[in-house]
Design an enzyme around this catalytic site. Structure first.
Site, PDB file in Angstrom:
ATOM      1  N   HIS B 279       0.862  -1.183   0.000  1.00  0.00           N
ATOM      2  CA  HIS B 279       0.000   0.000   0.000  1.00  0.00           C
ATOM      3  C   HIS B 279       0.894   1.227   0.000  1.00  0.00           C
ATOM      4  O   HIS B 279       2.095   1.142  -0.078  1.00  0.00           O
ATOM      5  CB  HIS B 279      -0.915   0.015   1.223  1.00  0.00           C
ATOM      6  CG  HIS B 279      -1.769  -1.209   1.336  1.00  0.00           C
ATOM      7  ND1 HIS B 279      -3.027  -1.295   0.827  1.00  0.00           N
ATOM      8  CD2 HIS B 279      -1.519  -2.423   1.907  1.00  0.00           C
ATOM      9  CE1 HIS B 279      -3.533  -2.496   1.059  1.00  0.00           C
ATOM     10  NE2 HIS B 279      -2.631  -3.192   1.714  1.00  0.00           N
ATOM     11  N   ASP B 309      -0.950 -10.897  -1.374  1.00  0.00           N
ATOM     12  CA  ASP B 309      -0.710 -11.118   0.053  1.00  0.00           C
ATOM     13  C   ASP B 309      -1.957 -11.093   0.939  1.00  0.00           C
ATOM     14  O   ASP B 309      -1.937 -11.648   2.021  1.00  0.00           O
ATOM     15  CB  ASP B 309       0.368 -10.152   0.583  1.00  0.00           C
ATOM     16  CG  ASP B 309       0.108  -8.722   0.190  1.00  0.00           C
ATOM     17  OD1 ASP B 309      -1.003  -8.426  -0.280  1.00  0.00           O
ATOM     18  OD2 ASP B 309       1.016  -7.888   0.344  1.00  0.00           O
ATOM     19  N   TYR B 539      -6.984   3.596  -7.597  1.00  0.00           N
ATOM     20  CA  TYR B 539      -5.517   3.639  -7.671  1.00  0.00           C
ATOM     21  C   TYR B 539      -4.920   2.515  -8.502  1.00  0.00           C
ATOM     22  O   TYR B 539      -3.856   2.659  -9.087  1.00  0.00           O
ATOM     23  CB  TYR B 539      -4.879   3.741  -6.292  1.00  0.00           C
ATOM     24  CG  TYR B 539      -4.971   2.520  -5.388  1.00  0.00           C
ATOM     25  CD1 TYR B 539      -4.416   1.299  -5.738  1.00  0.00           C
ATOM     26  CD2 TYR B 539      -5.568   2.610  -4.121  1.00  0.00           C
ATOM     27  CE1 TYR B 539      -4.483   0.204  -4.900  1.00  0.00           C
ATOM     28  CE2 TYR B 539      -5.636   1.525  -3.277  1.00  0.00           C
ATOM     29  CZ  TYR B 539      -5.090   0.319  -3.679  1.00  0.00           C
ATOM     30  OH  TYR B 539      -5.147  -0.764  -2.842  1.00  0.00           O
TER      31      TYR B 539
END
Lengths: 280, 1020
Positions: B279, B309, B539
């Site tokens: 992130h 993950d 994003y």
């Protein structure tokens, strides 16, 4: 009668997210509000302090979170204990500690029976959560802890004392340590997690040689022959009685299936919740 | 040939127009210089001569900026510093006439019709002067009383108002909507009306942002390790121990650019690798998938290839039964909030704690909707070794299997349903294949072991009676399954049996008629009826990355916001989880995260790739890996090896990992630069994740204050490096971060609803709820009713349908496959991942040490109060939360929760300092005895931002709290690139600080190394 601030804390809705305490840090840590507060130390103070109440034992536990803060008592011991009128009660119900007049008055920390006054070593002043008085005076509609609370567990109301007493009655609100008679303005809903204990348990039975959860068993709780409460076990055979006074002594549990008593269990309630594993 | 004769009438009027327009530009610059102090300062920064020239017709205008003065003259002069050249007057007229059409501009650059010539140092300066003319009249923020300006920002925990006074952030608050903001939706269910409050709730880490901006751990100048000399002794083995000296930006950037050039020249392609956390601070322009990706692609770097993950078990497991590869194997989730409120009778939270993890970026939006569940007569079950925050809030039955044994529990539930004939046999017959095979396994006909509740009780520690009661209740009630912390990510999918658990979860739902009213995946965290038709990029669409391969840019944003592409010429990649082995041993292998189709995960890649060279330089972004990866002393050892000849870390704060760099470039926070983003706006693998929210909020991320110290935005750092690589024009397209923000605004649906200038002031936009009739149908309802897929997600890709387009699931048969045809095709005999979902006991429970030395199972779920490492450590406000860290003797210790009796046995009391350890390392924590854990299970969150070894880094006890020092690096299954680190076996004891713990730990480490080799050998 003028309107005064009160805060209602709904313990069942507190999820321990700490947003309220973080809003206090954001507003006060190392930030002065002249005329209202000296800067709060960045660490160590808990002007809003969340207590964790765990009751029961694996596998039946009950966890609650109780935000505590200055109670803005109408009969505040700190006001009485303060010298130079360093602590005063505003007409809107808020108790404020004057950071200048209170300088050096460490004894105020001990004057508060709720532990809600904190000693600032750097500034040498006693400090508390003052309901964000500086923001309310600027026109904010609610203090920041209410603004950031996601679930509505904290609610501020500005009403007359008469209206507030009606709300207290309607919503069955309580205060912390009512026996002290300090007249807090912070009210609590569902405070039993902090003040009362549980009698809970799991029931199992043997069916076709296999141990199974005993569901739909009527459990009646009585004390000295007088009925106290009734419950029915769920699919997992669990039952739970809440709101039992601490150290309230001997109780009887009557386990009934189809109105026929299967078993009577005696328990003794001390200072902690009871989690029983029973079979019928 | 096209006639461009200068005297043609259509050429002639353009010539006149362009002469006039160029003069107009000059007048505008003069006016701006007088009107804007910022602009006057900007032109005074550098002396430069520049011209705008239209080459074919010989029109030009020269601009001279000298000591802040500005002059201009007509004509072409190729002796200027900077030339902005248009090939002909058609192109020039089209491109110079406002508003800027970026599609035309990019086309012209690709066709060499538009060029920017000159030294990089001056070209960017000149384009910024030109672009500044567009910013006339822009005003930012909203003025409040007492000299306070209210700006807006966005964070991983939700959008915020930021109050600034005298250039200082004084507070952050959640955004309360006002009467001019769009109205909210209402759900009518069970005779009640549910509508959300008019506010945007935020997570605790969002409220810590002021303390993060002003953290004493901020890096405020470029730093060089004291004993690092790029031209001499590099002392790589001292990384993590040596201190730093401040250096100038020029020196730092020259070293970084110089090292990149050196390695390209001396070593060859692939020698530079880049690595970042999963992130970033929020914002579509500055995100790691955006600016950093554009930068790394332009340089050409070895990718440290991420693993899925948060989705592991779903990606490598569940996907094979029901598709959803483009959601990494997690289920679709439209319309489920309404369906759950109306029809559901019970929610089974299985390794699911949304009150702690907030979905992903979701503030407490889901909590508000779960609050409504309490008003309805709904039952809850929490299957979780920890009596988690959600259990504490909602109540219900707590079932606590031993960590990693949930798959056994799931099989026993299926066994009960089969025995009792309480599954949806019509659904199974019509919509699924392979059930008989799975049934045979469950009944024991395949391996002689019937997966009965009695069997599962032995395995999981859950009483047989509870398994039986759960299975029966589940069969009798319309049940939603809340699997994991998201809608199929987090929780038990990250441990050693994660693939098994996720697979069995979806099989159980298929047995009960997935998609029928009240039967679905979810827990009110997703599927709220917000308007998902309004376009604003997430994003994962890559922002300005220009990367059409490794982001979702090509799907939508590339057309909306045309930009120069950026292609990484280095195709070599390193599997992230094996980065230390790749560096130290020179070899690594992995499976890719390629979610385009189910088969994307089956290819195997090797490092080093043919023709590429081993990595010698790491361009590291931030410092999270020691807290978040597995067996992380490995990374410490990697850093201290001279096989990495150069490490640069671009970081906001000095975190655990940052101090292993040679050069540190100080980045500013997202509050000190411009950006734009949508709350929880991701797209990509979590398409429409805004359905977690009660209101979609798109925020301008104001540059609330100037960057602290000498820190710079990531974007500006990249521009500076690119100047040294001769690529700044290509990289920046002449744009600042604010210019890109405007481009993204223009590329979204926002301009149809709010003007740019209003947006700059107000700072946020609430997307109006859409008409009830337009709400998406419920996920999987189409499947359960045998209809074509009718939910608004463009996945799977058309080629992945077997029958007609939109008919059936992504599997080969189009049906739900209890026996997965993809796994049959790939490796039908893989014992770790057979075509039907089976239970294999986690290796940690079979280890001898579990019985003897390490009798406790450590759970390390996603943290509650910090966002991974973000907002942890750094003197953050979060440190003061007793459930996050506890201050003891001046140190803030990570919290380890343990059963009260386990604590009592060890003489441990609340907030004692304890040593949590196994053969991989030792971590000091503050103990928190509780009844919320059964015996033999301890709980501490992953993601400490601090790595604080008491002795030698990599070989001593950590005081920081990196519990991932203790988790195994073993993947869940060999044929994957997965982590299994959410549980481990450990011992806990009181820490006696007189002990020589360093020696102890070193011995343990040596032993671990020896045992590791043995394990690895037998493993292969």
């Amino acid at each position: 009668m003028s309107n005064k601030w009160n805060l209602i804390v709904d313990v069942d809705e507190c999820i321990n997210c700490y947003n309220c305490a973080l809003a206090v840090q954001d507003e006060y840590a190392e930030m002065e509000h002249p005329g209202y507060t000296a800067p709060m130390p960045k660490h160590g103070h808990r002007w809003i302090n969340i207590l964790r109440a765990e009751r029961g034992k694996f596998p039946i536990v009950d966890v609650s979170f109780v935000p505590t803060m200055c109670n803005h008592c109408d009969d505040a011991p700190c006001v009485e204990a303060a010298e130079n009128n360093a602590v005063h009660k505003r007409s809107d119900g808020i108790v404020v500690i004057d950071p200048k007049a209170a300088k050096g008055q460490k004894h105020l920390v001990d004057a508060c029976p709720y532990g809600a006054i904190w000693w600032n070593e750097i500034e040498e002043v006693p400090q508390h959560w003052n309901f964000d008085a500086h923001l309310l005076d600027e026109g904010w509609k609610e203090p920041r802890c209410v603004n950031v609370c996601p679930t509505g567990a904290l609610k501020s109301v500005k009403v007359s004392d008469l209206e507030m007493s009606q709300i207290v009655k309607d919503e069955e609100l309580e205060t912390l340590k009512p026996e002290l008679e300090t007249q807090p303005r912070i009210y609590y809903k569902s405070l039993k997690s902090l003040t009362k204990v549980l009698i809970a348990g799991t029931l199992e039975k043997v069916s076709n040689g296999r141990t199974e959860c005993a569901a739909d068993i009527h459990v009646s709780l009585s004390q000295s022959g007088s009925p106290v409460a009734e419950s029915v076990t769920d699919e997992f055979g669990e039952f739970k009685f809440d709101g039992i006074d601490r150290n309230s002594g001997a109780y009887q549990l009557n386990l009934m299936c189809n109105d026929i008593s299967q078993k009577i269990v005696d328990v003794d309630v001390k200072n902690e919740s009871l989690v029983l594993e029973l079979d019928i | 040939m096209f006639n461009t004769n200068a005297n043609r009438p259509d050429v002639l009027w353009r010539r006149v127009y362009l002469h006039t327009f160029l003069y107009f530009i000059y007048l505008t610059l003069v006016a701006l210089k007088f009107l804007s102090k910022d602009f006057a300062n900007r032109i005074a920064e550098k002396n430069v001569t520049a011209q705008i020239v239209i080459r074919s017709v010989g029109i030009g205008r020269e601009f001279t900026f000298y000591d802040g003065r500005l002059s201009s003259k007509r004509g072409v002069n190729d002796n200027v510093d900077v030339t902005l050249e248009f090939s002909d007057c058609f192109v020039a007229a089209r491109l110079l006439t406002p508003p800027i059409n970026y599609q035309h501009q990019i086309d012209a650059q690709k066709n060499f019709q538009l060029k920017l010539l000159g030294p990089d140092e001056l070209t960017y300066h000149f384009t910024q002067i030109m672009i500044a003319t567009r910013r006339i009249g822009w005003r930012f923020g909203t003025k409040l009383a007492n000299g306070v300006t209210r700006y807006t920002t966005n964070t991983n925990g939700g959008p915020l108002f930021v109050h600034v006074k005298n250039e200082e952030i004084i507070r952050v608050t959640p955004i309360d909507f006002d009467s001019s903001d769009a109205s909210s939706w209402t759900i009518n269910a069970r005779g009640k009306f549910f509508t959300p409050p008019r506010k945007a709730t935020v997570s605790p880490h969002a409220l810590a942002w002021k303390s993060l901006v002003y953290s004493p751990d901020r890096i405020l100048t470029p730093l060089k390790r004291v004993d690092f000399d790029p031209n001499g002794d590099r002392n790589c083995h001292n990384r993590g121990e040596s201190g730093y000296v401040p250096i100038s930006w020029d020196e730092a950037l020259d070293i970084v650019a110089g090292e990149m050039k050196r390695l390209k020249r001396e070593a060859g392609p692939g020698a530079i690798a880049y690595s970042h956390g999963s992130h970033h601070t929020f914002g579509n322009i500055g995100y790691q998938l955006s600016a950093f990706r554009r930068f790394s692609n332009a340089i050409g770097m070895t990718e440290v290839h991420p693993n899925p993950d948060s989705w592991e078990g779903w990606y490598w497991g569940a996907m094979h039964h029901f598709g959803h590869s483009m959601r990494c194997g997690a289920p679709e989730n439209y319309g489920t909030a309404e369906d759950c409120l109306e029809h559901c009778e019970m929610i089974v939270f299985w390794s699911s704690d949304p009150e702690a993890t907030n979905g992903i970026y979701g503030g407490f939006e889901g909590t508000i909707r779960r609050k409504w569940l309490k008003e309805l007569d709904m039952d809850f079950v929490h299957i979780n070794p920890h009596y988690c925050e959600t259990a504490a809030y909602l109540g219900g039955k707590w079932i606590a299997p031993k960590p990693t044994t949930s798959p056994a529990l799931g099989l026993a539930i299926a066994h009960t349903w089969i025995s009792d004939s309480t599954y949806d046999s019509d659904y199974v017959n019509e919509k699924t294949v392979g059930f008989d095979k799975w049934k045979n396994y469950i009944l024991g006909e395949e391996d002689g072991i019937a997966k009965t509740p009695e069997w599962a009780a032995e395995e999981s520690g859950v009483p047989e009676k509870d398994i039986l009661a759960l299975a029966r209740k589940w069969a009798a009630k319309k049940t939603y399954l809340a699997a994991g912390g998201g809608n199929g990510h987090g929780g038990a999918c990250r441990n050693a049996t994660g693939t098994q658990w996720a697979r069995i979860s979806v099989c159980l739902m298929a047995m009960q008629g997935l998609g029928k009213p009240g039967i679905n995946f979810g827990f009110m965290q997703w599927g709220a009826p917000v308007n998902l038709r309004f376009y604003f990029p997430g994003y994962a669409e890559g922002g300005i990355a220009g990367d059409l391969e490794h982001t979702a840019l090509s799907v939508h944003l590339y057309q909306r916001m045309p930009q120069l592409p950026a292609v990484n010429t280095v195709t070599q990649k390193i599997p992230k989880l094996s980065l230390p082995e790749a560096i130290l041993e020179g070899e690594a292998e992995g499976h890719p995260w390629n979610a385009k189709t189910i088969e994307g995960q089956f290819t195997r890649f090797k490092y080093p790739a043919p023709g590429f060279v081993p990595v010698q330089m790491l361009y590291k972004y931030g410092g999270s890996i020691i807290g978040t990866a597995s067996d992380t002393n490995r990374y410490v050892k990697m850093y201290r090896s001279d096989k990495l000849s150069f490490v640069v870390n671009q970081s906001i704060w000095m975190e655990g990992e940052t101090k292993f760099a040679d050069i540190i470039l100080p980045a500013c926070t997202s509050m000190e630069r411009w950006d734009i983003s949508e709350w929880a706006g991701t797209h990509g693998y979590t398409q429409d994740s805004q359905s977690q929210l009660n209101h979609r909020v798109i925020a301008l991320q104001h540059k609330c204050i100037e960057p602290l110290g000498q820190s710079k935005s990531d974007y500006d750092i990249f521009v500076e490096i690119m100047k040294r690589m001769g690529m700044s024009s290509y990289f920046s397209e002449g744009m600042s971060d604010l210019d890109w923000v405007k481009r993204m605004f223009d590329g979204s649906d926002l301009p149809d609803y709010i003007s740019w200038k209003k947006f700059l002031k107000k700072g946020y936009f609430v997307v109006p709820a859409e008409d009830e009739k337009l709400r998406p149908p419920v996920s999987f309802r189409w499947f359960s009713e045998g209809k074509k897929k009718n939910i608004p997600e463009a996945q799977p890709l058309p080629g992945d349908y077997t029958d007609e387009f939109l008919s059936g699931l992504q599997t080969q048969t189009g049906k739900f496959e209890f026996e997965a045809s993809s796994l049959k095709r790939y490796d039908a005999n893989d014992p770790e991942r057979p075509p039907i979902a089976k239970y294999n006991r986690a290796w940690e429970l079979d280890e001898e040490d579990y019985a003897s030395k390490y009798p406790l199972q450590l759970l390390t779920p996603h943290p509650r109060y910090s966002f991974h490492t973000q907002a942890d450590g750094k003197d953050s406000f979060i440190n003061d939360i007793d459930d996050h860290r506890v201050e003891i003797n001046g140190h803030f210790y990570w919290v380890l929760r343990m059963n009260t009796e386990d604590a009592l046995e060890r003489g441990i009391q609340r907030h004692d300092i304890v040593k949590v350890f196994n053969d991989l390392g030792a971590v000091l924590c503050a103990a928190d005895p509780t009844e919320r854990l059964p015996r033999d299970v301890v709980h501490g969150y992953e993601s400490s931002a601090r790595y604080d070894p008491i002795g030698e880094p990599g070989n001593s006890v950590d005081r920081g709290g990196c519990l991932n020092l203790l988790t195994s690096k073993r993947p869940q299954i060999k044929k994957s690139h997965s982590l299994a680190s959410s549980s481990a076996i450990v011992q806990v004891e009181l820490w006696d600080d007189k002990e020589e713990i360093e020696t102890d730990a070193s011995a343990a480490m040596e032993r671990a190394a020896a045992e590791n080799r043995v394990m690895e050998g037998s493993h292969e």
